[in-house]
Design a protein around this motif. Sequence first.
Motif, short mmCIF file in Angstrom:
data_model
loop_
_atom_site.label_atom_id
_atom_site.label_comp_id
_atom_site.label_asym_id
_atom_site.label_seq_id
_atom_site.Cartn_x
_atom_site.Cartn_y
_atom_site.Cartn_z
N PRO A 273 0.83 -1.22 0.00
CA PRO A 273 0.00 0.00 0.00
C PRO A 273 0.86 1.26 0.00
O PRO A 273 1.83 1.37 0.75
N GLY A 274 0.52 2.20 -0.86
CA GLY A 274 1.22 3.47 -0.89
C GLY A 274 2.48 3.44 -1.73
O GLY A 274 2.93 2.39 -2.18
N PRO A 275 3.09 4.61 -1.94
CA PRO A 275 4.32 4.70 -2.76
C PRO A 275 5.52 4.12 -2.02
O PRO A 275 5.52 4.01 -0.78
N ALA A 276 6.55 3.77 -2.75
CA ALA A 276 7.79 3.25 -2.15
C ALA A 276 8.46 4.36 -1.34
O ALA A 276 8.63 5.48 -1.83
N PRO A 277 8.85 4.09 -0.09
CA PRO A 277 9.47 5.13 0.74
C PRO A 277 10.95 5.31 0.41
O PRO A 277 11.57 4.47 -0.25
N ARG A 278 11.52 6.41 0.89
CA ARG A 278 12.96 6.60 0.80
C ARG A 278 13.64 5.76 1.88
O ARG A 278 13.11 5.57 2.96
N PHE A 279 14.81 5.28 1.57
CA PHE A 279 15.53 4.41 2.51
C PHE A 279 16.26 5.26 3.54
O PHE A 279 16.98 6.21 3.19
N ASP A 280 16.08 4.95 4.81
CA ASP A 280 16.68 5.68 5.92
C ASP A 280 18.12 5.19 6.14
O ASP A 280 18.36 4.24 6.88
N VAL A 281 19.07 5.83 5.47
CA VAL A 281 20.47 5.38 5.52
C VAL A 281 21.06 5.53 6.93
O VAL A 281 21.72 4.61 7.43
N ALA A 282 20.81 6.67 7.57
CA ALA A 282 21.36 6.89 8.91
C ALA A 282 20.80 5.86 9.89
O ALA A 282 21.53 5.31 10.73
N GLY A 283 19.50 5.60 9.78
CA GLY A 283 18.90 4.59 10.65
C GLY A 283 19.48 3.21 10.40
O GLY A 283 19.71 2.44 11.35
N ALA A 284 19.73 2.90 9.14
CA ALA A 284 20.30 1.59 8.80
C ALA A 284 21.69 1.44 9.41
O ALA A 284 22.03 0.38 9.95
N LEU A 285 22.50 2.49 9.33
CA LEU A 285 23.85 2.43 9.89
C LEU A 285 23.82 2.27 11.42
O LEU A 285 24.58 1.48 11.98
N LEU A 286 22.94 3.03 12.07
CA LEU A 286 22.84 2.94 13.53
C LEU A 286 22.33 1.58 13.98
O LEU A 286 22.86 0.98 14.92
N SER A 287 21.30 1.07 13.32
CA SER A 287 20.75 -0.24 13.72
C SER A 287 21.76 -1.34 13.47
O SER A 287 21.94 -2.24 14.30
N ALA A 288 22.45 -1.29 12.32
CA ALA A 288 23.44 -2.32 12.01
C ALA A 288 24.60 -2.29 13.00
O ALA A 288 25.03 -3.34 13.49
N ALA A 289 25.08 -1.09 13.32
CA ALA A 289 26.18 -0.97 14.27
C ALA A 289 25.77 -1.45 15.66
O ALA A 289 26.52 -2.17 16.34
N GLY A 290 24.57 -1.05 16.10
CA GLY A 290 24.10 -1.46 17.42
C GLY A 290 23.93 -2.96 17.54
O GLY A 290 24.41 -3.59 18.50
N LEU A 291 23.26 -3.57 16.55
CA LEU A 291 23.06 -5.03 16.58
C LEU A 291 24.38 -5.77 16.44
O LEU A 291 24.60 -6.80 17.09
N LEU A 292 25.29 -5.25 15.61
CA LEU A 292 26.59 -5.90 15.45
C LEU A 292 27.34 -5.93 16.78
O LEU A 292 27.91 -6.96 17.16
N LEU A 293 27.33 -4.82 17.49
CA LEU A 293 28.03 -4.76 18.78
C LEU A 293 27.39 -5.68 19.81
O LEU A 293 28.09 -6.36 20.57
#
Length: 473
Positions: free
Chosen positions: A188-208
């Motif tokens: 549903p709805g248009p494709a959103p923009r990808f949250d690059v900063a959020g992706a980096l923070l989540s990946a770094a946090g989960l990695l640690l």
Amino acid sequence: MRSARAMVAPLALAQFICSYAGTAMNVAIAPMARDLHTSVFGIQATITLFTLTMAALMIPGSKLTDVWGRKRCLVAGLVLYGLGALLAALAPGLGVMIVGNALLEGVGSALMIPPIYILITVVFPDVATRAKWFGVVSGAGALGAATGPLIGGVITSLLSWRASFLLQVLVIGWIIVLIRRLPDPPRPGPAPRFDVAGALLSAAGLLLVVLGVLQTSTYGWGAARTDFTVAGHVVIPAGGVSPVWPVLALGALTLAAFVLHLRRTERKGREPLLHLRLFGDRAANLGLGTQAVQWLVMQGMFFVVAVYLQDALGYDAIRTGLVLTPATAGILVASAVAGRLARNRTQRTLVVGGFVLTLAGMVLLLFLAPSGFLGTVPGLLLGGLGLGTMLTASVNLVQSSFPDRDQSDISGLSRAVSNLGSSLGTALAGSVIVSAAHPGGRPYAASLSVLVVVAVLGLVLAILLPRGAGPSP
């Protein structure tokens, strides 16, 4: 029915191969180290890096299904995974193995696993039907993890560890052929923009966080068992506070920064990597907790039994895999009847019942396993039945708590939580075994007892689920 089976079969096979890859390498560490001219530590580091990559990228990978489309994301993940497996099979040294297995297969897994659960959720609106197919996929995942050492051991013994990776390439190619006509309902709805900063923070946090958990087997939870060095310099000497805690604290701070970033992004009216409204559903939050505990208990139990059989009883990899067959059979039986159970019982009832069965199986293992192979059968069978029952129910409860627009978010969060539980299960069991391995100690009984305590906590979370959570139709 036939079209539903044709759709779910390749998805289940994809989940199977990812779970298989996570455990099959454990029985081939020595020959891989020899052939790649490296050390056992180098191969273990590769396995760890695969786990880290997959866990760290699961949430960003899931969000990309909104940007690229679910089927496209699935195909991209399969292609990357297949290329990684091929590179690993042909690897002349450790560097190429790390690129192929740890990075490409890890990224591929993070891209293809979330669409599996999203597609089943959006294609099958009926709770019982969805539970049936979730049971098939969950059973395939558990089967892959349980039979990985057995299949990997047989292939390595008869052919080579390289043949195990080539088998993955062939299976991935077959899956790509099978999903050509896979339905992909529009989001549903248009494709959103990808949250690059959020992706980096989540990946770094989960990695640690995952890295900290995995380091417990080396350094322990309390005092460091050995020196913690960085670039050849001793940062924390043996006997000091375990470096696990600073790493976990840094991971927690990074995840806290991730949450603050999500809040600011939502206030600005932009599309965040993960919507904070997901955490407003009590049943889903408790369901995520039960998922983490289930995977922790399953991987921890398999690890303890496998180490006990090989270390204390002298079993080889093939015999160890055969002994674990009752657990695999229990998971498959429970997964096969998941749809029927969902028609007659609420998901809460199934999760509670699954924990009760699993706890009974673990207690039987604790008392009967020392008597030998036959002593492990009742406990493993009951444990498998319990795990198969509640794995499907928890996934169904969590995924079904949200509409189609939130499926990418909740699928990524759900898979990340499950991966965290898996990593913690092996690390927790391993660290207890090492800590209790002093003369006169009972390391296997101690580690299994800790897992029983964790399972009890999971049962408490299940009991706290709202009555009627995940209602049957």
